[in-house]
Enzyme design. Structure first.
Site, PDB file in Angstrom:
ATOM      1  N   GLU A 314      74.368   7.402 103.369  1.00 42.42           N
ATOM      2  CA  GLU A 314      75.215   7.511 102.177  1.00 42.42           C
ATOM      3  C   GLU A 314      76.688   7.281 102.495  1.00 42.42           C
ATOM      4  O   GLU A 314      77.420   6.689 101.691  1.00 42.42           O
ATOM      5  CB  GLU A 314      75.011   8.875 101.511  1.00 42.42           C
ATOM      6  CG  GLU A 314      73.576   9.205 101.146  1.00 42.42           C
ATOM      7  CD  GLU A 314      72.869   8.080 100.406  1.00 42.42           C
ATOM      8  OE1 GLU A 314      73.500   7.412  99.561  1.00 42.42           O
ATOM      9  OE2 GLU A 314      71.674   7.847 100.682  1.00 42.42           O
ATOM     10  N   GLU A 336      71.322  -1.602 100.549  1.00 45.23           N
ATOM     11  CA  GLU A 336      70.445  -0.594 101.134  1.00 45.23           C
ATOM     12  C   GLU A 336      70.035  -0.966 102.555  1.00 45.23           C
ATOM     13  O   GLU A 336      69.901  -0.088 103.414  1.00 45.23           O
ATOM     14  CB  GLU A 336      69.213  -0.398 100.246  1.00 45.23           C
ATOM     15  CG  GLU A 336      69.530   0.048  98.825  1.00 45.23           C
ATOM     16  CD  GLU A 336      70.324   1.351  98.776  1.00 45.23           C
ATOM     17  OE1 GLU A 336      70.413   2.068  99.798  1.00 45.23           O
ATOM     18  OE2 GLU A 336      70.872   1.644  97.708  1.00 45.23           O
TER      19      GLU A 336
END
Length: 860
Positions: A314, A336
């Site tokens: 994150e 991602e």
């Protein structure tokens, strides 16, 4: 989802063409463009609805009678546009997630302020602005990615509209309120407080976030900016592990990117109801509470690794994704993939004891990627179902391909290219080709041609290697399951070959960009391993004699990571029809006693997986004995009880062994131990080996009665320990009798189980054919309630729960049931295609290899 690029000009044209082809009814018509937005929300977690005012500064780009924004679920009370023309707008909420705002008079190009007053319900499916109850107290959280900011307020909800947001939130005085930015001021009256938050830097709407509730918080020290961990009541004591890790992770990332963290704070929120693992909202990162909150004294190594890895993932997004943002969702895979790749690097650097380098992401997804129904990871995107389709593949395939590229061009060149990319596109939107350009410039290699061949095509190459003296011939073809007619494809593949003879070990690297190429080695090898470091996103095949020679030398010549990849490669060769099942099982048995517990674990898992495919009424009596024999070396070497100072990999292997003994081997002493340990766990979870707790709870549940079910439910509803809650939820899915299984499934539809928890309580429902059949029937009978509760992005996966396996009857029933629902849920069509291919592949494999398996089992 990479843009194909061979030359800079060709790439530029290709990108324009690709983006134009993705125009569709789900994309806002480019009639207006926002420059900033302020949102004032009145929120009370103890109510079911909220209200707000949204003001968007925008430019109308051409003469028009209407403009479009995004919207779902809210009701507009007033919509007014003020600028060159003042107009009260009528509104039409479209089925495509857009709102068309119409003006009777023609709007002229220029700057305007759009003001919208609206009301909305809190979402009940874990998306948008949603309400959840934890320990009897109400909380509000947000989850806006992929396209759910539009459920919370009127907004241009596309990543290309990257603008400053300013949030103002009015809430009852007793509630704490958080947003992306620091609080500037607060105005309090007798009942409510209005919180004015600082303006964000330019961010896309999917990164806007807020949280409201009776939270507890603890400051994080050691970071260059302020930050805190925020938890629901009663859980703050579990925040220290994350508080310790956060500054370390942030420092590594700042050093790697060469750019300081750009946001004004870094808060982390533990969320009890959360549909994903975490979300990288700028300045206010949200996490599933069982990931963020860890008791280091009673956590497994895997739980600690997950904490560090997800935090790193994150926080990596704060640069890649937040600071530099994709233009459109077709590049979400790269967001991602890069964050996953970076998280692995950070985790290995900070905590080498986790052995995270042994997590090979490619091994988890290559079987899916090989299917004809699988799309490339860079593909056209229209709906949210398109975004979610293959997203897990995008994480793992993408990160594996990035590792392959870094290995090919060198870590220094990769970092140099990444730093240049970040500086060039900071606070802007960019496309994949922009990164490839910087990596190519930094390395002086044609990075784009390699990447495009892997991300714009599905599947991957199967590289065949033959030897003649010192000369190797490498040939590539598309990997496909046996009997499947797959289209011909060609990749540009960086291949690193490791080889040896006696004490001599060497390697050579090449770019395989033709169907067949030759390479001369420094000496004639005794053995060959075609993927040094296990960093290639390809499968490989040796001549039978060479493969057997490699197996003999594997334990001494190959690294732990390479042996793990070897097992996976052998398993893939069975799918491709290059070896038979008996040969695979014999090879796997050799590694069930490997010196590294992780390798032994994978060998045992793969052996167990053969039972799922090949068990029949005719051979079922042989499987328990075979399973017991396959795990005996691990039992002899490590025992069934933990020892002081043993490495975590041994503890994890023991959990696999005990599960197999209990479930597959039907060992009554293990079952009794599980029941005793479960009783202890329900009294004090800290007194049970954390590596075995989940296994014990599942075994006890499978053999449990209604009293145990009630005890699980009571503990699940009252515990404040997130990991205990997750263990219990997973264990509930294993209650064995039809009656108790029905009670658990009906419990899943109550408000005690959140929408985001459905995937966990469904996880064990497929254990045994009879339970799988009952689960399917329950889904069909309860579809209306289930479809309303499931998170919208999860709903398209439902056919995979009913049509999986090797039975054509189950597939046909699934197809018949969901066919009429495809128009309402577009993602069903893709799921049905995947399920159909998977079932037919399984049937063909079983038909082809069952005799080989039976001969292997009959040896004992």
């Amino acid at each position: 989802m990479f843009y194909k690029r061979l030359l800079a000009l060709a790439i530029s044209l290709a990108m324009q063409t690709a983006h134009a082809s993705e125009d569709n009814d789900y994309i806002i018509e480019p009639l207006a463009k926002p420059s900033s937005q302020s949102v004032h929300l009145t929120l009370d977690p103890n109510k079911d609805t909220f209200s707000g005012i949204s003001r968007i500064e925008l430019s109308v780009l051409e003469a028009t009678h209407y403009i479009e924004i995004n919207g779902l679920d809210y009701a507009i009370e007033l919509a007014k546009l003020i600028g060159n023309t003042e107009c009260d707008l009528s509104n039409t909420m479209l089925k495509t997630g857009k709102v068309r705002l119409h003006c009777d008079q023609q709007l002229q190009p220029g700057k305007y302020t759009l003001t919208i007053n609206f009301d909305a319900p809190y979402n009940q499916q874990s998306v948008g602005l949603y309400k959840t109850i934890d320990q009897g107290k109400a909380y509000l959280f947000t989850q806006f990615e992929m396209s759910d900011a539009r459920r919370a307020f009127p907004v241009f909800d596309e990543p290309q509209y990257k603008i400053p947001f300013q949030l103002t939130i009015t809430a009852p005085n007793a509630q704490k309120v958080y947003a992306n930015t620091p609080l500037i001021k607060a105005q309090k009256n007798k009942t409510n407080t209005t919180h004015f938050f600082d303006v964000t830097p330019p961010i896309p709407s999917y990164l806007v976030a807020m949280a409201v509730g009776p939270f507890e918080e603890k400051a994080i020290t050691g970071m260059p900016i302020p930050g805190k961990v925020i938890t629901p009541q009663g859980k703050l004591a579990l925040a220290d592990y994350a508080i310790d890790n956060m500054p370390k992770v942030l420092k590594v990332l700042e050093d790697y990117f060469g750019i300081p963290y750009v946001y004004k704070k870094l808060d982390s929120v533990a969320v009890p109801e959360f549909p994903f693992g975490a979300m990288e909202n700028s300045g206010l990162v949200t996490y599933r509470e069982d990931i963020l909150l860890v008791d280091p004294n009673n956590a497994t190594s895997r739980q600690k690794q997950t904490n560090v890895s997800v935090i790193a993932h994150e926080l990596a997004h704060q640069w890649y994704g937040n600071l530099v943002t994709m233009k459109w969702w077709n590049d979400l895979w790269l967001n991602e993939a890069f964050a996953s790749w970076m998280a692995a690097k950070v985790t290995q650097q900070l905590n080498p004891e986790f052995n995270s380098h042994l997590d090979l992401p490619q091994n988890y997804v290559m079987a899916l990627d090989a299917q004809l129904s699988t799309k490339p990871i860079r593909k056209p995107i229209k709906t949210e179902a398109d975004i979610m389709d293959g997203l897990g593949l995008a994480y793992s395939k993408g990160s594996a391909v990035l590792s392959m590229i870094e290995n090919w061009i060198g870590a220094d060149a990769f970092q140099k290219g990444m730093r240049a990319y970040m500086k060039k596109y900071a606070f802007k939107n960019a496309e994949a080709a922009d990164l490839w350009r910087e990596l190519s410039l930094a390395s002086n290699k044609d990075v784009a041609s390699v990447l495009s061949s892997f991300v714009e095509q599905s599947s991957f190459p199967l590289i065949s290697v033959t030897k003649s003296g010192k000369m190797l011939t490498l040939s590539q073809q598309r990997f496909a399951n046996a009997g499947v007619e797959a289209p011909k494809q060609l990749w540009n593949v960086p291949v690193t070959i490791k080889y040896g003879k006696g004490d001599k070990v060497a390697s050579t690297q090449m770019l395989l960009n033709k169907e067949s190429q030759r390479v001369q080695l420094d000496f004639e090898p005794q053995w060959i391993y075609p993927d040094k470091g296990a960093l290639g996103y390809y499968r490989w095949m040796l001549e039978e004699r060479q493969f057997n020679t490699l197996l003999k030398h594997a334990k001494s010549a190959l690294s732990d990571r390479e042996r793990l990849a070897l097992l996976s490669a052998a398993d893939a060769l069975l799918d491709a029809g290059k070896i038979n099942a008996g040969q695979l099982m014999a090879a796997l048995e050799q590694f069930a006693s490997d010196q590294h517990p992780r390798v032994a674990s994978n060998a045992i898992r793969l052996l167990r997986a053969q039972k799922s495919t090949f068990k029949t009424k005719q051979n079922e009596e042989f499987w328990p004995g075979f399973i017991r024999r396959s795990i005996q070396p691990a039992i002899a070497q490590y025992g069934l009880t933990s020892k002081p100072q043993e490495i975590p990999a041994i503890s994890s292997l023991r959990a696999i062994v005990i599960a197999l003994q209990g479930f597959d081997g039907k060992d009554q002493s293990i079952i009794t131990t599980a029941q005793q340990q479960t009783a202890l766990y329900l009294t004090d979870s800290t007194k049970v080996d954390p590596y075995l707790a989940g296994t014990f709870l599942k075994l006890a549940a499978y053999h449990g009665d209604v009293d145990l079910l009630k005890a699980y439910q009571n503990a699940f509803e009252t515990t404040k320990e997130p990991q205990t809650r997750t263990h219990l939820l997973a264990a509930l899915s294993y209650f064995g009798s039809k009656t108790l299984q029905s009670k658990v499934l009906d419990y899943a539809l109550t408000d005690k189980v959140t929408p985001s928890d459905l995937r966990i309580i469904f996880s064990g429902q497929g254990y045994t054919e009879s339970r799988k059949k009952h689960f399917r029937t329950w889904i069909y009978e309860n579809y209306p309630a289930l479809s309303k509760k499931m998170p919208p992005f999860m709903l398209p996966t439902l056919p995979s729960y009913t049509g999986n396996g090797c039975e054509i009857h189950d597939l046909k029933t699934t197809q018949a049931f969901f066919k009429e629902k495809v128009s309402a849920v577009p993602g069903y069509q893709r799921s049905l295609e995947k399920v159909s291919e998977s079932v037919h592949t399984c049937i063909a494999l079983k038909r082809r290899e069952l005799e080989s398996v039976n001969k292997f089992l009959a040896r004992f």
